[in-house]
Design a protein around this motif. Structure first.
Motif, PDB file in Angstrom:
ATOM      1  N   GLY A   9      76.548 -33.937 -18.948  1.00 38.08           N
ATOM      2  CA  GLY A   9      77.011 -33.312 -20.180  1.00 38.08           C
ATOM      3  C   GLY A   9      78.059 -32.254 -19.911  1.00 38.08           C
ATOM      4  O   GLY A   9      78.331 -31.899 -18.761  1.00 38.08           O
ATOM      5  N   GLY A  10      78.658 -31.756 -20.980  1.00 38.73           N
ATOM      6  CA  GLY A  10      79.662 -30.711 -20.838  1.00 38.73           C
ATOM      7  C   GLY A  10      80.482 -30.584 -22.105  1.00 38.73           C
ATOM      8  O   GLY A  10      80.114 -31.100 -23.156  1.00 38.73           O
ATOM      9  N   SER A  11      81.583 -29.876 -21.971  1.00 42.58           N
ATOM     10  CA  SER A  11      82.488 -29.658 -23.098  1.00 42.58           C
ATOM     11  C   SER A  11      83.747 -30.478 -22.902  1.00 42.58           C
ATOM     12  O   SER A  11      84.297 -30.527 -21.794  1.00 42.58           O
ATOM     13  CB  SER A  11      82.837 -28.172 -23.207  1.00 42.58           C
ATOM     14  OG  SER A  11      81.690 -27.409 -23.489  1.00 42.58           O
ATOM     15  N   SER A  17      86.448 -38.224 -22.861  1.00 39.30           N
ATOM     16  CA  SER A  17      85.333 -39.058 -22.410  1.00 39.30           C
ATOM     17  C   SER A  17      84.378 -38.264 -21.534  1.00 39.30           C
ATOM     18  O   SER A  17      84.775 -37.295 -20.880  1.00 39.30           O
ATOM     19  CB  SER A  17      85.862 -40.254 -21.600  1.00 39.30           C
ATOM     20  OG  SER A  17      86.715 -41.071 -22.376  1.00 39.30           O
ATOM     21  N   LEU A  18      83.137 -38.694 -21.552  1.00 37.83           N
ATOM     22  CA  LEU A  18      82.116 -38.178 -20.653  1.00 37.83           C
ATOM     23  C   LEU A  18      81.205 -39.338 -20.261  1.00 37.83           C
ATOM     24  O   LEU A  18      81.054 -40.298 -21.018  1.00 37.83           O
ATOM     25  CB  LEU A  18      81.274 -37.092 -21.319  1.00 37.83           C
ATOM     26  CG  LEU A  18      81.862 -35.706 -21.485  1.00 37.83           C
ATOM     27  CD1 LEU A  18      80.932 -34.830 -22.330  1.00 37.83           C
ATOM     28  CD2 LEU A  18      82.112 -35.045 -20.140  1.00 37.83           C
ATOM     29  N   ASP A  90      80.041 -35.931 -32.440  1.00 39.68           N
ATOM     30  CA  ASP A  90      79.193 -36.359 -31.328  1.00 39.68           C
ATOM     31  C   ASP A  90      78.521 -35.180 -30.632  1.00 39.68           C
ATOM     32  O   ASP A  90      77.695 -35.370 -29.732  1.00 39.68           O
ATOM     33  CB  ASP A  90      80.014 -37.137 -30.300  1.00 39.68           C
ATOM     34  CG  ASP A  90      80.569 -38.433 -30.854  1.00 39.68           C
ATOM     35  OD1 ASP A  90      81.755 -38.725 -30.600  1.00 39.68           O
ATOM     36  OD2 ASP A  90      79.816 -39.152 -31.546  1.00 39.68           O
ATOM     37  N   THR A  91      78.874 -33.974 -31.018  1.00 38.79           N
ATOM     38  CA  THR A  91      78.269 -32.794 -30.421  1.00 38.79           C
ATOM     39  C   THR A  91      76.777 -32.762 -30.686  1.00 38.79           C
ATOM     40  O   THR A  91      76.335 -32.824 -31.840  1.00 38.79           O
ATOM     41  CB  THR A  91      78.918 -31.522 -30.995  1.00 38.79           C
ATOM     42  OG1 THR A  91      80.296 -31.480 -30.599  1.00 38.79           O
ATOM     43  CG2 THR A  91      78.214 -30.266 -30.486  1.00 38.79           C
ATOM     44  N   ALA A  92      75.991 -32.701 -29.617  1.00 39.91           N
ATOM     45  CA  ALA A  92      74.536 -32.740 -29.734  1.00 39.91           C
ATOM     46  C   ALA A  92      73.921 -32.580 -28.354  1.00 39.91           C
ATOM     47  O   ALA A  92      74.614 -32.647 -27.336  1.00 39.91           O
ATOM     48  CB  ALA A  92      74.075 -34.062 -30.346  1.00 39.91           C
ATOM     49  N   MET A  93      72.592 -32.406 -28.346  1.00 36.47           N
ATOM     50  CA  MET A  93      71.837 -32.520 -27.115  1.00 36.47           C
ATOM     51  C   MET A  93      71.493 -33.998 -26.957  1.00 36.47           C
ATOM     52  O   MET A  93      70.972 -34.610 -27.899  1.00 36.47           O
ATOM     53  CB  MET A  93      70.569 -31.674 -27.182  1.00 36.47           C
ATOM     54  CG  MET A  93      69.775 -31.660 -25.890  1.00 36.47           C
ATOM     55  SD  MET A  93      70.601 -30.720 -24.583  1.00 36.47           S
ATOM     56  CE  MET A  93      70.199 -29.063 -25.106  1.00 36.47           C
ATOM     57  N   TYR A  94      71.788 -34.549 -25.800  1.00 39.60           N
ATOM     58  CA  TYR A  94      71.539 -35.955 -25.539  1.00 39.60           C
ATOM     59  C   TYR A  94      70.322 -36.094 -24.623  1.00 39.60           C
ATOM     60  O   TYR A  94      70.237 -35.434 -23.581  1.00 39.60           O
ATOM     61  CB  TYR A  94      72.767 -36.602 -24.895  1.00 39.60           C
ATOM     62  CG  TYR A  94      73.863 -36.885 -25.886  1.00 39.60           C
ATOM     63  CD1 TYR A  94      74.585 -35.843 -26.465  1.00 39.60           C
ATOM     64  CD2 TYR A  94      74.163 -38.177 -26.278  1.00 39.60           C
ATOM     65  CE1 TYR A  94      75.578 -36.086 -27.399  1.00 39.60           C
ATOM     66  CE2 TYR A  94      75.162 -38.444 -27.213  1.00 39.60           C
ATOM     67  CZ  TYR A  94      75.863 -37.391 -27.766  1.00 39.60           C
ATOM     68  OH  TYR A  94      76.854 -37.647 -28.697  1.00 39.60           O
ATOM     69  N   TYR A  95      69.421 -36.966 -25.032  1.00 38.49           N
ATOM     70  CA  TYR A  95      68.174 -37.170 -24.303  1.00 38.49           C
ATOM     71  C   TYR A  95      68.059 -38.605 -23.808  1.00 38.49           C
ATOM     72  O   TYR A  95      68.351 -39.550 -24.552  1.00 38.49           O
ATOM     73  CB  TYR A  95      66.975 -36.885 -25.205  1.00 38.49           C
ATOM     74  CG  TYR A  95      66.904 -35.489 -25.743  1.00 38.49           C
ATOM     75  CD1 TYR A  95      67.501 -35.155 -26.950  1.00 38.49           C
ATOM     76  CD2 TYR A  95      66.238 -34.487 -25.032  1.00 38.49           C
ATOM     77  CE1 TYR A  95      67.436 -33.864 -27.454  1.00 38.49           C
ATOM     78  CE2 TYR A  95      66.160 -33.197 -25.530  1.00 38.49           C
ATOM     79  CZ  TYR A  95      66.773 -32.887 -26.743  1.00 38.49           C
ATOM     80  OH  TYR A  95      66.704 -31.606 -27.228  1.00 38.49           O
ATOM     81  N   CYS A  96      67.581 -38.740 -22.594  1.00 36.48           N
ATOM     82  CA  CYS A  96      67.232 -40.048 -22.058  1.00 36.48           C
ATOM     83  C   CYS A  96      65.770 -40.321 -22.402  1.00 36.48           C
ATOM     84  O   CYS A  96      64.940 -39.405 -22.402  1.00 36.48           O
ATOM     85  CB  CYS A  96      67.423 -40.029 -20.544  1.00 36.48           C
ATOM     86  SG  CYS A  96      66.972 -41.552 -19.706  1.00 36.48           S
ATOM     87  N   ALA A  97      65.460 -41.570 -22.715  1.00 37.11           N
ATOM     88  CA  ALA A  97      64.103 -41.937 -23.102  1.00 37.11           C
ATOM     89  C   ALA A  97      63.694 -43.233 -22.427  1.00 37.11           C
ATOM     90  O   ALA A  97      64.534 -44.113 -22.209  1.00 37.11           O
ATOM     91  CB  ALA A  97      64.006 -42.089 -24.619  1.00 37.11           C
ATOM     92  N   THR A 118      70.731 -33.097 -22.065  1.00 35.64           N
ATOM     93  CA  THR A 118      71.987 -32.540 -21.557  1.00 35.64           C
ATOM     94  C   THR A 118      72.920 -32.345 -22.746  1.00 35.64           C
ATOM     95  O   THR A 118      73.038 -33.206 -23.613  1.00 35.64           O
ATOM     96  CB  THR A 118      72.603 -33.466 -20.481  1.00 35.64           C
ATOM     97  OG1 THR A 118      73.768 -32.841 -19.922  1.00 35.64           O
ATOM     98  CG2 THR A 118      72.981 -34.829 -21.029  1.00 35.64           C
ATOM     99  N   GLN A 119      73.555 -31.184 -22.779  1.00 40.63           N
ATOM    100  CA  GLN A 119      74.365 -30.815 -23.942  1.00 40.63           C
ATOM    101  C   GLN A 119      75.763 -31.419 -23.850  1.00 40.63           C
ATOM    102  O   GLN A 119      76.418 -31.345 -22.804  1.00 40.63           O
ATOM    103  CB  GLN A 119      74.476 -29.290 -24.044  1.00 40.63           C
ATOM    104  CG  GLN A 119      75.338 -28.798 -25.191  1.00 40.63           C
ATOM    105  CD  GLN A 119      74.726 -29.087 -26.554  1.00 40.63           C
ATOM    106  OE1 GLN A 119      73.514 -28.996 -26.741  1.00 40.63           O
ATOM    107  NE2 GLN A 119      75.581 -29.425 -27.517  1.00 40.63           N
TER     108      GLN A 119
END
Length: 123
Positions: A9-11, A17-18, A90-97, A118-119
């Motif tokens: 994650g990042g800014s 792209s990330l 798309d700004t958010a906290m991204y979680y793996c599940a 990850t932010q």
């Protein structure tokens, strides 16, 4: 214990792209569905993408179709989320599940394990 560790994650500026990574341990990675979810402040958690390692079939949320790609590296027990053409939305906290089923459903209740997140910030 099952562990899901996200990174990447990042800014980034809009249009950039990330690539997010999720390393899984203590888990039969090759059998069960793995996914990515995100949650922005004040909003409900949203399904982003999922992949069934057994079949390779991929699923995407409507808001990211054509921009995001989920993939897997079996040798590394790692799932990736390549995010292109990023938008401020798309700004958010991204979680793996990780699920306990080979089938994928874009609903958090289907998944038994969730990473710390990850932010991702898009400006």
């Amino acid at each position: 214990d099952v562990q899901l560790v996200e990174s990447g994650g990042g800014s980034v500026q809009a249009g950039g792209s990330l690539r997010l990574s999720c390393a899984a341990s203590g888990y039969t990675y090759s059998t069960y569905c793995m996914g990515w979810f995100r949650q922005a402040p004040g909003k409900e958690r949203e399904g982003v993408a999922a992949i069934s390692p057994a079949s390779g079939r991929r699923y995407y949320g409507d808001s990211v179709k054509g921009r995001f790609t989920i993939s897997q590296d079996d040798a590394k027990n790692t799932v990736y989320l390549q995010m292109n053409s990023l938008e401020p939305e798309d700004t958010a906290m991204y979680y793996c599940a990780a699920a306990l089923s080979p089938w994928c459903i874009m609903n958090t209740s289907h998944y038994a394990y969730l990473g710390q997140g990850t932010q991702v910030t898009v400006s």
